[in-house]
Design a protein around this motif. Structure first.
Motif, PDB file in Angstrom:
ATOM      1  N   ASP A  56       0.884  -1.012   0.000  1.00 47.71           N
ATOM      2  CA  ASP A  56      -0.039   0.058  -0.076  1.00 47.71           C
ATOM      3  C   ASP A  56       0.882   1.160   0.020  1.00 47.71           C
ATOM      4  O   ASP A  56       0.603   2.313  -0.959  1.00 47.71           O
ATOM      5  CB  ASP A  56      -0.885  -0.067   1.253  1.00 47.71           C
ATOM      6  CG  ASP A  56      -1.907  -1.090   1.111  1.00 47.71           C
ATOM      7  OD1 ASP A  56      -2.492  -1.457  -0.069  1.00 47.71           O
ATOM      8  OD2 ASP A  56      -2.464  -1.623   2.316  1.00 47.71           O
ATOM      9  N   GLU A  57       1.921   1.307   0.756  1.00 46.71           N
ATOM     10  CA  GLU A  57       2.617   2.334   0.993  1.00 46.71           C
ATOM     11  C   GLU A  57       3.456   2.629  -0.382  1.00 46.71           C
ATOM     12  O   GLU A  57       3.675   3.852  -0.894  1.00 46.71           O
ATOM     13  CB  GLU A  57       3.754   2.287   2.197  1.00 46.71           C
ATOM     14  CG  GLU A  57       2.960   2.331   3.587  1.00 46.71           C
ATOM     15  CD  GLU A  57       2.625   0.935   3.897  1.00 46.71           C
ATOM     16  OE1 GLU A  57       2.127   0.734   4.892  1.00 46.71           O
ATOM     17  OE2 GLU A  57       2.467  -0.171   3.240  1.00 46.71           O
ATOM     18  N   THR A  58       4.041   1.478  -1.029  1.00 50.23           N
ATOM     19  CA  THR A  58       4.598   1.580  -2.116  1.00 50.23           C
ATOM     20  C   THR A  58       3.811   1.956  -3.310  1.00 50.23           C
ATOM     21  O   THR A  58       4.424   2.886  -4.191  1.00 50.23           O
ATOM     22  CB  THR A  58       5.085   0.157  -2.605  1.00 50.23           C
ATOM     23  OG1 THR A  58       6.179  -0.375  -1.524  1.00 50.23           O
ATOM     24  CG2 THR A  58       5.863   0.276  -3.897  1.00 50.23           C
ATOM     25  N   VAL A  59       2.812   1.786  -3.343  1.00 48.38           N
ATOM     26  CA  VAL A  59       1.606   2.270  -4.354  1.00 48.38           C
ATOM     27  C   VAL A  59       1.717   3.896  -4.222  1.00 48.38           C
ATOM     28  O   VAL A  59       1.901   4.550  -5.062  1.00 48.38           O
ATOM     29  CB  VAL A  59       0.389   1.510  -4.390  1.00 48.38           C
ATOM     30  CG1 VAL A  59      -0.610   2.494  -5.197  1.00 48.38           C
ATOM     31  CG2 VAL A  59       0.620   0.182  -4.895  1.00 48.38           C
ATOM     32  N   GLY A  60       1.417   4.133  -3.150  1.00 49.61           N
ATOM     33  CA  GLY A  60       1.533   5.602  -2.752  1.00 49.61           C
ATOM     34  C   GLY A  60       2.612   6.405  -3.145  1.00 49.61           C
ATOM     35  O   GLY A  60       2.471   7.730  -3.506  1.00 49.61           O
ATOM     36  N   ILE A  61       3.698   6.102  -2.567  1.00 41.28           N
ATOM     37  CA  ILE A  61       5.103   6.615  -2.878  1.00 41.28           C
ATOM     38  C   ILE A  61       5.316   6.552  -4.585  1.00 41.28           C
ATOM     39  O   ILE A  61       5.867   7.624  -5.207  1.00 41.28           O
ATOM     40  CB  ILE A  61       6.393   5.707  -2.440  1.00 41.28           C
ATOM     41  CG1 ILE A  61       6.394   5.896  -0.705  1.00 41.28           C
ATOM     42  CG2 ILE A  61       7.509   6.193  -3.096  1.00 41.28           C
ATOM     43  CD1 ILE A  61       7.096   5.023  -0.179  1.00 41.28           C
ATOM     44  N   LEU A  62       5.006   5.621  -5.302  1.00 42.22           N
ATOM     45  CA  LEU A  62       5.214   5.361  -6.815  1.00 42.22           C
ATOM     46  C   LEU A  62       4.172   6.629  -7.422  1.00 42.22           C
ATOM     47  O   LEU A  62       4.532   7.285  -8.322  1.00 42.22           O
ATOM     48  CB  LEU A  62       4.704   4.117  -7.280  1.00 42.22           C
ATOM     49  CG  LEU A  62       5.590   3.126  -6.943  1.00 42.22           C
ATOM     50  CD1 LEU A  62       5.287   1.666  -7.452  1.00 42.22           C
ATOM     51  CD2 LEU A  62       7.129   3.267  -7.512  1.00 42.22           C
ATOM     52  N   ASP A  63       2.658   6.699  -6.818  1.00 38.74           N
ATOM     53  CA  ASP A  63       2.024   7.635  -7.352  1.00 38.74           C
ATOM     54  C   ASP A  63       2.679   8.994  -7.114  1.00 38.74           C
ATOM     55  O   ASP A  63       2.590  10.012  -8.059  1.00 38.74           O
ATOM     56  CB  ASP A  63       0.471   7.513  -6.685  1.00 38.74           C
ATOM     57  CG  ASP A  63      -0.643   8.687  -7.197  1.00 38.74           C
ATOM     58  OD1 ASP A  63      -0.202   8.903  -8.107  1.00 38.74           O
ATOM     59  OD2 ASP A  63      -1.077   8.920  -6.407  1.00 38.74           O
ATOM     60  N   ALA A  64       3.161   9.276  -5.917  1.00 34.05           N
ATOM     61  CA  ALA A  64       3.926  10.804  -5.679  1.00 34.05           C
ATOM     62  C   ALA A  64       5.020  10.888  -6.543  1.00 34.05           C
ATOM     63  O   ALA A  64       5.239  12.056  -6.753  1.00 34.05           O
ATOM     64  CB  ALA A  64       4.265  10.742  -4.337  1.00 34.05           C
ATOM     65  N   ALA A  65       5.760   9.967  -7.183  1.00 37.89           N
ATOM     66  CA  ALA A  65       7.087  10.193  -7.801  1.00 37.89           C
ATOM     67  C   ALA A  65       6.761   9.914  -9.302  1.00 37.89           C
ATOM     68  O   ALA A  65       7.337   9.928 -10.136  1.00 37.89           O
ATOM     69  CB  ALA A  65       7.792   8.915  -7.566  1.00 37.89           C
TER      70      ALA A  65
END
Length: 117
Positions: free
Chosen positions: A64-73
């Motif tokens: 879940d956190e990784t998906v959010g980080i990828l979205d922000a990048a």
């Protein structure tokens, strides 16, 4: 990149970082893939993987956190790496900045019980 370098980079970006670091310290190998991938493409891919894992009840760490980080990048080009521990229950995917000097995210997915080592 050395094992020590990677272990140092795996801080607390996601809940999968600690277990990934432990796998490395236990002697598991890691790979960093050639080429760069747009973060927006990775976001879409891993968002789908998260849905599939949820649908099948497959345990994940930090996805879940990784998906959010990828979205922000979104506009960045990223490098991907992996830790595929032999004889262990988890596979880890690492997401680095373009120069592979910073780990942005780490996701772990439980290996299927029928998967061969």
């Amino acid at each position: 990149m050395t094992l020590d370098d990677l272990c140092e980079m795996l801080a607390e970006q996601t809940p999968a970082c600690g277990p990934a670091r432990a796998a490395l310290l236990a002697g598991e190998a890691f790979d960093i893939w050639e080429g760069l991938v747009p973060a927006s493409q990775l976001f879409h891919t891993y968002r789908v993987r998260r849905r599939v894992a949820q649908r099948h009840g497959q345990p994940t760490l930090g996805l879940d956190e990784t998906v959010g980080i990828l979205d922000a990048a979104e506009g960045e080009l990223l490098r991907i790496g992996s830790i595929r521990p032999t004889g262990r229950a988890w596979t880890f995917t690492l997401f680095f900045n373009a120069s592979a000097t910073v780990v942005l995210a780490c996701a772990g997915v439980a290996r299927a019980s029928h998967e061969e080592n």
